[in-house]
Design an enzyme around this catalytic site. Sequence first.
Site, PDB file in Angstrom:
ATOM      1  N   ASP A 152      -3.633   7.727   3.525  1.00 37.21           N
ATOM      2  CA  ASP A 152      -2.745   7.863   2.365  1.00 37.21           C
ATOM      3  C   ASP A 152      -1.940   9.166   2.356  1.00 37.21           C
ATOM      4  O   ASP A 152      -1.047   9.339   1.518  1.00 37.21           O
ATOM      5  CB  ASP A 152      -3.546   7.724   1.057  1.00 37.21           C
ATOM      6  CG  ASP A 152      -4.717   8.698   0.975  1.00 37.21           C
ATOM      7  OD1 ASP A 152      -4.607   9.826   1.483  1.00 37.21           O
ATOM      8  OD2 ASP A 152      -5.748   8.318   0.382  1.00 37.21           O
ATOM      9  N   ALA A 188     -16.102  12.403  -6.473  1.00 38.11           N
ATOM     10  CA  ALA A 188     -15.489  13.506  -5.727  1.00 38.11           C
ATOM     11  C   ALA A 188     -14.824  14.500  -6.685  1.00 38.11           C
ATOM     12  O   ALA A 188     -14.986  15.714  -6.546  1.00 38.11           O
ATOM     13  CB  ALA A 188     -14.470  12.944  -4.745  1.00 38.11           C
ATOM     14  N   ARG A 241       0.834  -1.213   0.000  1.00 33.75           N
ATOM     15  CA  ARG A 241       0.000   0.000   0.000  1.00 33.75           C
ATOM     16  C   ARG A 241       0.866   1.260   0.000  1.00 33.75           C
ATOM     17  O   ARG A 241       0.543   2.255  -0.645  1.00 33.75           O
ATOM     18  CB  ARG A 241      -0.943  -0.008   1.205  1.00 33.75           C
ATOM     19  CG  ARG A 241      -1.985  -1.123   1.115  1.00 33.75           C
ATOM     20  CD  ARG A 241      -2.869  -1.159   2.349  1.00 33.75           C
ATOM     21  NE  ARG A 241      -3.730   0.010   2.450  1.00 33.75           N
ATOM     22  CZ  ARG A 241      -4.345   0.382   3.571  1.00 33.75           C
ATOM     23  NH1 ARG A 241      -4.194  -0.311   4.678  1.00 33.75           N
ATOM     24  NH2 ARG A 241      -5.132   1.452   3.593  1.00 33.75           N
ATOM     25  N   GLY A 284     -17.100  10.471  -0.063  1.00 30.44           N
ATOM     26  CA  GLY A 284     -16.469   9.187  -0.376  1.00 30.44           C
ATOM     27  C   GLY A 284     -16.228   8.280   0.805  1.00 30.44           C
ATOM     28  O   GLY A 284     -15.195   7.621   0.872  1.00 30.44           O
ATOM     29  N   HIS A 287      -7.393   7.956  11.399  1.00 29.94           N
ATOM     30  CA  HIS A 287      -6.919   6.572  11.422  1.00 29.94           C
ATOM     31  C   HIS A 287      -5.414   6.448  11.217  1.00 29.94           C
ATOM     32  O   HIS A 287      -4.927   5.388  10.845  1.00 29.94           O
ATOM     33  CB  HIS A 287      -7.686   5.743  10.372  1.00 29.94           C
ATOM     34  CG  HIS A 287      -9.143   5.620  10.677  1.00 29.94           C
ATOM     35  ND1 HIS A 287     -10.090   5.205   9.760  1.00 29.94           N
ATOM     36  CD2 HIS A 287      -9.830   5.862  11.826  1.00 29.94           C
ATOM     37  CE1 HIS A 287     -11.294   5.203  10.332  1.00 29.94           C
ATOM     38  NE2 HIS A 287     -11.158   5.603  11.576  1.00 29.94           N
ATOM     39  N   ASN A 291      -8.715   8.616   5.878  1.00 30.59           N
ATOM     40  CA  ASN A 291      -7.709   8.033   4.996  1.00 30.59           C
ATOM     41  C   ASN A 291      -6.329   8.050   5.629  1.00 30.59           C
ATOM     42  O   ASN A 291      -5.998   8.961   6.398  1.00 30.59           O
ATOM     43  CB  ASN A 291      -7.675   8.777   3.662  1.00 30.59           C
ATOM     44  CG  ASN A 291      -8.965   8.593   2.901  1.00 30.59           C
ATOM     45  OD1 ASN A 291      -9.742   7.706   3.226  1.00 30.59           O
ATOM     46  ND2 ASN A 291      -9.205   9.434   1.904  1.00 30.59           N
ATOM     47  N   ASN A 350     -21.139  11.096  -2.881  1.00 28.98           N
ATOM     48  CA  ASN A 350     -20.740   9.696  -2.999  1.00 28.98           C
ATOM     49  C   ASN A 350     -21.308   9.145  -4.305  1.00 28.98           C
ATOM     50  O   ASN A 350     -22.350   9.600  -4.771  1.00 28.98           O
ATOM     51  CB  ASN A 350     -21.287   8.896  -1.799  1.00 28.98           C
ATOM     52  CG  ASN A 350     -20.532   7.589  -1.571  1.00 28.98           C
ATOM     53  OD1 ASN A 350     -20.435   6.747  -2.463  1.00 28.98           O
ATOM     54  ND2 ASN A 350     -19.995   7.427  -0.375  1.00 28.98           N
ATOM     55  N   CYS A 406       8.212   0.610  22.678  1.00 27.85           N
ATOM     56  CA  CYS A 406       8.360   1.885  23.406  1.00 27.85           C
ATOM     57  C   CYS A 406       7.434   2.977  22.852  1.00 27.85           C
ATOM     58  O   CYS A 406       7.468   4.104  23.334  1.00 27.85           O
ATOM     59  CB  CYS A 406       9.812   2.359  23.382  1.00 27.85           C
ATOM     60  SG  CYS A 406      10.355   3.021  21.791  1.00 27.85           S
TER      61      CYS A 406
END
Length: 265
Positions: A111, A245, A77, A201, A129, A109, A227, A140
């Site tokens: 990315d 989008a 990814r 989206g 996220h 996202n 969407n 640690c």
Amino acid sequence: MTRPDVALHDQVAAACLLMRDADHVVVLTGAGISAESGVPTFRGADGLWKTYRAEDLATPEAFAHDPRLVWEWYGWRRTLVAACVPNAAHRAIASAARERPGFRVVTQNVDGLHAQASGAGGPRPLELHGSLVRTRCTRCEQRWDDRQPVDATSMATLPRCAACGGLARPDVVWFGEALDPDVLDEATRLASAADVCLVVGTSAVVYPAAGLANVTRHAGGRVIEVNIAETPLTGAATIAIRGTAVDMIPRLLPASPETATEVHG
Ligand code: NAD
Ligand code: ZN
């Protein structure tokens, strides 16, 4: 019966007015906004990697069971995202965030394309996220920016912490893990203060991110959804726009005249 293109035109016009008149806007984005940059969504047709579903790899259990396999997927990814660039939707959102003080971006996202589109200027997008281009030590908890390709040929080649030698993991939030409470508090505060929450989206099934639009709605704000498909949020949205989008976001957030002159001049 209303012709669909006329209905769409009216919805876009109504959404433009809401966006223009809003002092506080929060934009909540999901994988769909990056689809046209070439980043696959999880639930779309190309959401599978080898034979694995994302839900089976993006979990603490999967990492505990087979860190090599999970790192191999994240390495794939990371390489894929390194070849992608922000699209017209990311760029329109980034310029609005630079120009309008009450305009903030909250993304699910990982990315990094919102941050890339905003460059050095403007407030940083909140990444609920985490990020594919950050790594964190499982021992640690130290974290660092990391765009290196991942060598997941064996356990011995996996990324390790420079400070303590512990096994490292991607600095993302996996299914079943809690979000960073500070990031979630800030996103909730932005959603409750927003006149408009623009949701772009996202399949709106991953919580708590999906709940942010309802925070805005319950606090008296409006929800605009963009969407290509219906989602659990569609029925509750003030305006639900069916389209991509890249097609729709620049229409909802037209560049200000000064910016347009800069771009075309
Ligand atoms: P999702 O894959 O569940 O849903 C994508 C949504 O985008 C769908 O509703 C789909 O109809 C819509 N969509 C697809 N193409 C579109 C387009 N061109 N324009 C507008 N909408 C489009 O993604 P999600 O809701 O973000 O949730 C999945 C989780 O997966 C998130 O937590 C996210 O962190 C993670 N994820 C991130 C990325 C990324 O960083 N780009 C990619 C895949 C998954
Ligand atoms: Zn460490």
